[in-house]
Structures are given as C-alpha cells and as structure tokens.
Design an enzyme around this catalytic site. Structure first.
Site, mmCIF file in Angstrom:
data_model
loop_
_atom_site.group_PDB
_atom_site.id
_atom_site.type_symbol
_atom_site.label_atom_id
_atom_site.label_comp_id
_atom_site.label_asym_id
_atom_site.label_seq_id
_atom_site.Cartn_x
_atom_site.Cartn_y
_atom_site.Cartn_z
ATOM 1 N N TYR A 64 66.350 -16.541 40.331
ATOM 2 C CA TYR A 64 66.713 -17.908 39.986
ATOM 3 C C TYR A 64 68.207 -18.131 40.177
ATOM 4 C CZ TYR A 64 68.880 -16.587 35.501
ATOM 5 O OH TYR A 64 69.707 -16.057 34.534
ATOM 6 N N ARG A 78 74.219 -16.330 46.873
ATOM 7 C CA ARG A 78 73.714 -15.305 45.958
ATOM 8 C C ARG A 78 72.187 -15.321 45.903
ATOM 9 N NH1 ARG A 78 75.795 -15.191 39.868
ATOM 10 N NH2 ARG A 78 74.591 -17.126 39.838
ATOM 11 N N ARG A 104 45.777 -10.535 40.122
ATOM 12 C CA ARG A 104 46.853 -9.666 39.655
ATOM 13 C C ARG A 104 46.753 -8.290 40.298
ATOM 14 N NH1 ARG A 104 47.733 -5.829 35.599
ATOM 15 N NH2 ARG A 104 49.793 -5.933 34.597
ATOM 16 N N LYS A 136 69.729 -11.444 40.512
ATOM 17 C CA LYS A 136 69.543 -12.470 39.474
ATOM 18 C C LYS A 136 68.046 -12.767 39.310
ATOM 19 C CE LYS A 136 71.638 -16.795 37.845
ATOM 20 N NZ LYS A 136 72.357 -16.235 36.673
ATOM 21 N N GLU A 143 78.621 -6.769 30.453
ATOM 22 C CA GLU A 143 78.804 -8.226 30.516
ATOM 23 C C GLU A 143 78.172 -8.851 29.289
ATOM 24 O OE1 GLU A 143 76.782 -9.504 34.088
ATOM 25 O OE2 GLU A 143 75.168 -8.080 33.746
#
Length: 286
Positions: free
Chosen positions: A33, A52, A101, A150, A182
């Site tokens: 995302y 990114r 799945r 991310k 972070e």
C-alpha cells in the site's frame, strides 16, 4: 456524503465497493500500500510514492497493473469527486483473488486487486500536536525482517500503537538489538548538538518518502545529518527528537519512556524542519 472509491477499474460509492473473500490480502496479507497526502487539493510527493510502490511490488513479484499516468489520474479523480482540500489518498495493490485459498502463489495471469479511497482531513498541516509534541514509549520490534517493503502486514505496529495508548502516550518506537528501528508508522530521529541522527536505510526500516525529502532539505539548509542507529538511552539525552511520515509530516517528540527531552517542549530545529518541508512540498505538489 458517501465517498467515491476506486475498485478494479470502477469508481463506486463506498457502500457498493466489494472485494472477494479469496483476495490474497484478506487471507495472507499479500499486498502493498501507499498513502499520499493532499494539501490544497494537490498531491504531495506523488512520484516518490509511485516509485516506492513499484519497489514494493517488485520485491513481492506482484505485477504493477497501472502506469504512473494512470495512477495519477485515479488519484486526481478521487480528490475531485470527494472534494478533498486537505487529506489522504490510500492505495492498495494485492496479488489478487484466485478463487480459493492456497499458500502457493496463484497463476501469473491472476489480475492484481487495486483499491483506492480518500480520507478527508481538514487542516492536515495544522495538527495541534505539531505545537505541543508527542510522547513515545519503547517496544520490542517483533515485525518480520523485510520492513523496507510497504506491505499490509500491520498487525504488530497496530499492537505497538495500542501499547503506547494504554501507557498514556501517543506512539511507540520499536527497538531491536538495543537500537531504535523506527516508529509504528513513521521514521524516528534525534537531534544532538545540532546534528540530526536517524537510522540508515536497510531492510530494517521503511524507506520513508517523507524521510528522503526531509533529509534532503536539511542538508540543503546546511544542517548536519548522520545516518546511524541510536539507542533509547541516547534519545533520552537528546536536545530534540521527531518522527516523519506522509500524514504527520515532521512531528516533534518531547518525551521518550517518561523522560522529557530538552525543555519538554518542541525545539527550534524540528520547528524549522517542519516549516521548510511544508513550504517546499506545497511548491512541488501536483
């Protein structure tokens, strides 16, 4: 007013948007995302976020379904349709919904799932916390090793955020092998003797888009920057501290694990960095 959202090529009212229960993000957290800020109806550092996004997709071997121009058009359309003056545009790309799945990746021709929506945040750049500062606690970093991607795997950062809230603080700084990596949703910094110190880029931290811009502006302003790890103990003796993210911009930290930094109020260096960042990014917004 019902928001207009984007799902797999369609602009829809939010209450009509649907994604398959077999989507890989829902079952496996198999997606990435980005969040782009909007100030004055324009996108902040859009190209950095798109770059990114591509990096994250490449790392997970997910096909980027859209061009830069197509991503920009969708962002702008959503900003316009939802009358966003100040706010955020969230985008998510997943490996898709193969129909059942399975731990194995689906066939390569499985279409990625693409979702975007806006969040209206009037006065986003005027967050009162920027004047008062935030308080953080330290929490052991128990995330997976590829934090530079991310992904939508945000359970532990969410848990760490709630640990901070329960402790009466605003956020948590994650600590691994004695050093700060972070924040839960931001990059972390301290300032000592006029020097800005922040952890170096690696797979240990997200390569923040706001981080890159702030460090560039700091160097252009003749501020000294040192990219290295620092400890909580070192942070507690710092003159100032702050975090950066796409939605918080540059946010001062005034307390770490109960220890006030400096005078216990936001300091001048962080205030100046925030001022420079917002000024420059407003100029470059598209």
């Amino acid at each position: 007013m019902t928001r207009t959202v984007y799902v797999n090529g369609e602009y829809l009212p939010e209450d009509q948007a649907k994604v398959s229960i077999f989507d890989r993000a829902f079952l496996m957290a198999d997606g990435v995302y980005e969040v782009t800020s909007v100030l004055g109806g324009r996108l902040i550092d859009f190209d950095g976020h798109v770059a990114r996004l591509q990096r994250s997709l490449d790392a997970l071997e997910i096909r980027n379904p859209l061009t830069r121009e197509a991503w920009l058009e969708i962002h702008r359309q959503l900003v316009t349709e939802n009358a966003i003056e100040d706010g955020l545009v969230y985008l998510q790309v997943t490996r898709g919904a193969p129909g059942d799945r399975d731990f194995a990746f689906p066939p390569e021709d499985t279409p990625p799932t693409v979702v975007l929506f806006t969040q209206n945040k009037p006065g986003l750049a005027d967050n009162p916390a920027a004047k008062t500062g935030i308080k953080v606690i330290s929490v052991e970093d128990q995330r997976w090793a590829r934090r530079d991607i991310k992904t939508v795997q945000l359970l532990y950062p969410s848990m760490a955020k709630m640990m901070a809230k329960k402790a009466g603080c605003d956020d948590a700084w994650l600590v691994e092998d004695g050093a700060v990596t972070e924040g839960t949703s931001n990059n972390a910094y301290i300032i000592k003797g006029g020097k800005i110190i922040t952890r170096q880029l690696s797979s240990d931290i997200l390569h923040g888009i706001t981080r890159a811009a702030v460090l560039r502006f700091a160097r252009e302003a003749q501020m000294e920057v040192e990219e290295r790890a620092f400890t909580i103990a070192e942070a507690q003796t710092a003159d100032e501290a702050f975090v950066t993210s796409a939605s918080a911009f540059v946010m001062p930290v005034i307390e770490v694990d109960g220890v006030a930094l400096g005078k216990g109020t936001p300091g001048p260096v962080v205030a100046r960095l925030r001022e420079i960042y917002l000024e420059e990014m407003r100029k470059a917004a598209i």
